[in-house]
Write an enzyme that holds these catalytic residues in place. Structure first.
Site, PDB file in Angstrom:
ATOM      1  N   LYS A  71       0.862  -1.190   0.000  1.00 46.65           N
ATOM      2  CA  LYS A  71       0.000   0.000   0.000  1.00 46.65           C
ATOM      3  C   LYS A  71       0.897   1.238   0.000  1.00 46.65           C
ATOM      4  CE  LYS A  71      -3.947   1.892   2.627  1.00 46.65           C
ATOM      5  NZ  LYS A  71      -4.863   1.638   3.757  1.00 46.65           N
ATOM      6  N   SER A 146      -9.764   1.554   2.756  1.00 48.11           N
ATOM      7  CA  SER A 146      -8.887   2.343   1.913  1.00 48.11           C
ATOM      8  C   SER A 146      -7.816   1.533   1.167  1.00 48.11           C
ATOM      9  CB  SER A 146      -8.180   3.419   2.757  1.00 48.11           C
ATOM     10  OG  SER A 146      -7.371   2.842   3.745  1.00 48.11           O
ATOM     11  N   SER A 170      -9.894  -0.874   6.943  1.00 48.13           N
ATOM     12  CA  SER A 170      -9.330  -0.689   5.600  1.00 48.13           C
ATOM     13  C   SER A 170      -8.606  -1.878   4.998  1.00 48.13           C
ATOM     14  CB  SER A 170      -8.380   0.504   5.589  1.00 48.13           C
ATOM     15  OG  SER A 170      -9.133   1.664   5.407  1.00 48.13           O
TER      16      SER A 170
END
Ligand code: GLN
Length: 474
Positions: A71, A146, A170
Site C-alpha cells: 500500500k 482504503s 481498511s
C-alpha cells in the site's frame, strides 16, 4: 496467481524460478492494471533483478520469490510513497518500514505500490488523487477502501500478497468486497515504523491474501516487537498463543478448534441485510457440523464504535497530518506571498475527504469542545474495550459480518458520506478495542458478489482466528 506458500516452496526446491513468477505477475499487471488501476507504480526491472538474485541463492527464505504489493503509505527505501495524495506525490522514502525489511529478509519481492484512499481515509478507493480503483470482480463496482488497490491486486492475480493498513476496517472491508482474506492484527503485534500515520492509536498493518493459511504465514513474518516502535508489545511474554512458525511469540497449547465456543453478537445481526445474514448462518452451520459450539452474546456498546472512531481518528489525524505543510514535509508552493498564503496554498494539496477529517478532528480537540467530543470518545473507547474483555471470558472467538453490504457501484455513495462512514460499522470495534479480526470470504449474494464473514479474537489470539477460518474452508 498461486498462493504465497506454494510459490515459496517451489522456488526453494528449484521446481519454479522466481524470475518466472515475477514475469507472470508483471504480465498480469500489464494486462489488467490499465483497467483496474490497482498499482500506482510497478518496480518491474528491480523485481526481475531481485528474482534472478534469489534464484541464484543456495539458501532461500520462507517467502522466496513471492510477489508482494505495498500500500502506498508503507515506506520502501528509495521508492516513492505518496499516500495517493498530491501532498506527497514527490516524496521518496529514506528508509524502509520494519514490515518491509522483514519480508525482504525472507526473500519476498516487492512488485509495486498500490492505490488507496488518500491518507487511508475512505471506504471505496474513490478518494485517491490518482484515480479510482475498480473491483476486479465487477469493473462497475468499488473494491472497498482504503486498501482498495492492495485488495484488487491480489484478487486479480497481479500479486500473490499485498500489505494494507487498517485503522477502522481498511484491510478487512476491501478484502470482503474482493473475495479474499484480510486481517487487522492485535494493536501492538505489528510494527508501525515506516507506516505513514493516520491515527496512531488504531493503525495496524495487515496482509491481504488468497486464503487464511497464507495470511497466517505473512503475519507470522511481519509480527513481533520492534525497538523502532514503542507500541509493539515486548515479546516474548506469557500466555500468548503461538502464531504459525514464528518464534516471535511464545507457544501456549490450546484446545482443538472443534472445541471452540464462538459468540454471535445479537446486535450485529439486527437489521442486517438478509443475504449477508444468510451467509453468517451458513458459516455457523458449517462450523457446528464440525463440533464448534455457538453462544448468543451481547456487545451493547459496539454500535458506538463508528462515531467514536471518527472523533478519535479525526483528532489524531489532525495532529499527525499537521507536519504536511510544505515547510517540514509535503507539497510546497513556489509562489506564496507570505507565511499565511504559503499555508493556504500548501495545505490545499489535500483532497476534500482529508480536509474534512482534519477539520472534524481540530474541532473535536479544540478547548471549547474537547470535553464533549474527544474526551467523551476516549471514555466510550474504554467501555467498548471492557465489553470485549467481558465477552472473551465466555467465548473463544466472535463471528460477525465484515460489512453491512457487498461491493457497491462506483459513485453510488459519493453524496452520502454518512452511509460511507457506516461501512465500518462491524470492523471499527476491533480497532477501537485493539483486538484482532480477520475477514474471510464465505458465500455470495444474488449479484454473485462475495460476502465477507469476520472472526474476532481476544488480544494476541490470532492463531485461534486462523484455526477457525480453516474450519470454514478459507
Ligand atoms: N473506512 C474507514 C475510514 O474511512 C477506515 C479507514 C482505515 O481503516 N484506514 O476512515
Amino acid at each position: 496467481m498461486i498462493k504465497a506458500r506454494e510459490i515459496a516452496k517451489k522456488v526453494q526446491d528449484g521446481s519454479l524460478k522466481a524470475v518466472d513468477v515475477i514475469s507472470a505477475s508483471l504480465a498480469k499487471i500489464t494486462e489488467l492494471n490499465p483497467k483496474i488501476n490497482a498499482f500506482l507504480e510497478v518496480f518491474a526491472d528491480e523485481a526481475l533483478a531481485r528474482a534472478k538474485e534469489i534464484d541464484a541463492k543456495e539458501q532461500k527464505g520462507r517467502l522466496a520469490g513471492v510477489p508482494i504489493a505495498l500500500k502506498d503509505n508503507i515506506l520502501y527505501k528509495g521508492h516513492k510513497a505518496s499516500c495517493a495524495s498530491k501532498m506527497l506525490q514527490n516524496y521518496t522514502a529514506v528508509y524502509s518500514a520494519t514490515v518491509v525489511k522483514r519480508l525482504l529478509a525472507e526473500d519476498a519481492i516487492i512488485i509495486g505500490r498500490t492505490n488507496m484512499d488518500e491518507f487511508a481515509m475512505g471506504s471505496s478507493n474513490e478518494n485517491s488523487a490518482f484515480g479510482i480503483v475498480r473491483n476486479p470482480l465487477d469493473y462497475e463496482r468499488v473494491p472497498g477502501g482504503s486498501s482498495g488497490g492492495s485488495a484488487a491486486a491480489v484478487a486479480s492475480g497481479m500479486a500473490s500478497v499485498a500489505l494494507g493498513s487498517d485503522t477502522g476496517g481498511s484491510v478487512r472491508q476491501p478484502a470482503a468486497f474482493c473475495g479474499i482474506c484480510g486481517v487487522k492484527p492485535t494493536y501492538g503485534l505489528v510494527s508501525r515504523y515506516g507506516l505513514v500515520a493516520f491515527s496512531s492509536s488504531a493503525d495496524q498493518i495487515g496482509p491481504l491474501t488468497l486464503d487464511a493459511e497464507d495470511n497466517e504465514l505473512i503475519l507470522s513474518i511481519i509480527a513481533g516487537p520492534d525497538e523502532q516502535d514503542s507500541t509493539t508489545v515486548p515479546l516474548p511474554f506469557k500466555g500468548i498463543i503461538k502464531i504459525s512458525d514464528s518464534d516471535a511469540v511464545e507457544a501456549k497449547p490450546y484446545k482443538k478448534p472443534q472445541e471452540f465456543i464462538v459468540g454471535l453478537p445479537k446486535e450485529f445481526l439486527q437489521d442486517l441485510d438478509p443475504q449477508i445474514k444468510a451467509c453468517i448462518m451458513q458459516a455457523k452451520t458449517k462450523l457446528e457440523s464440525q463440533g464448534v459450539k455457538f453462544k448468543e452474546i451481547s456487545l451493547p456498546y459496539a454500535k458506538y464504535a463508528s462515531p467514536c472512531y471518527h472523533i478519535l481518528t479525526g483528532s489524531e489525524a489532525s495532529s499527525n497530518l499537521a507536519r504536511f505543510d510544505g515547510l517540514r514535509y509535503g507539497f510546497a508552493s513556489q509562489n506564496s506571498a507570505d507565511l499565511e498564503d504559503s499555508y493556504l496554498k500548501n495545505r490545499s494539496a489535500f483532497g476534500p475527504e482529508v480536509k474534512r477529517r482534519i477539520m472534524l478532528g481540530t474541532f473535536s480537540l479544540g478547548s471549547a469542545h474537547a470535553e464533549d467530543y474527544y474526551k467523551k470518545a476516549q471514555k466510550v473507547r474504554a467501555v467498548i474495550r471492557k465489553d470485549f474483555e467481558r465477552v472473551f471470558k465466555e467465548v473463544d472467538l466472535i463471528l460477525t459480518p465484515t460489512t453491512p453490504h457487498t461491493a457497491f457501484k462506483i459513485g453510488e455513495k459519493q453524496d452520502d458520506i454518512l452511509s460511507l462512514y457506516l461501512s465500518d460499522l462491524f470492523t471499527a470495534p476491533a480497532n477501537i478495542a485493539g483486538v484482532p479480526s480477520l475477514s474471510v470470504p464465505f458465500g455470495k449474494d444474488d449479484k454473485n458478489l462475495p460476502v465477507g464473514v469476520q472472526i474476532y479474537g481476544n488480544y494476541f489470539e490470532e492463531s485461534k482466528i486462523y484455526a477457525l477460518a480453516k474450519l470454514l474452508g478459507s
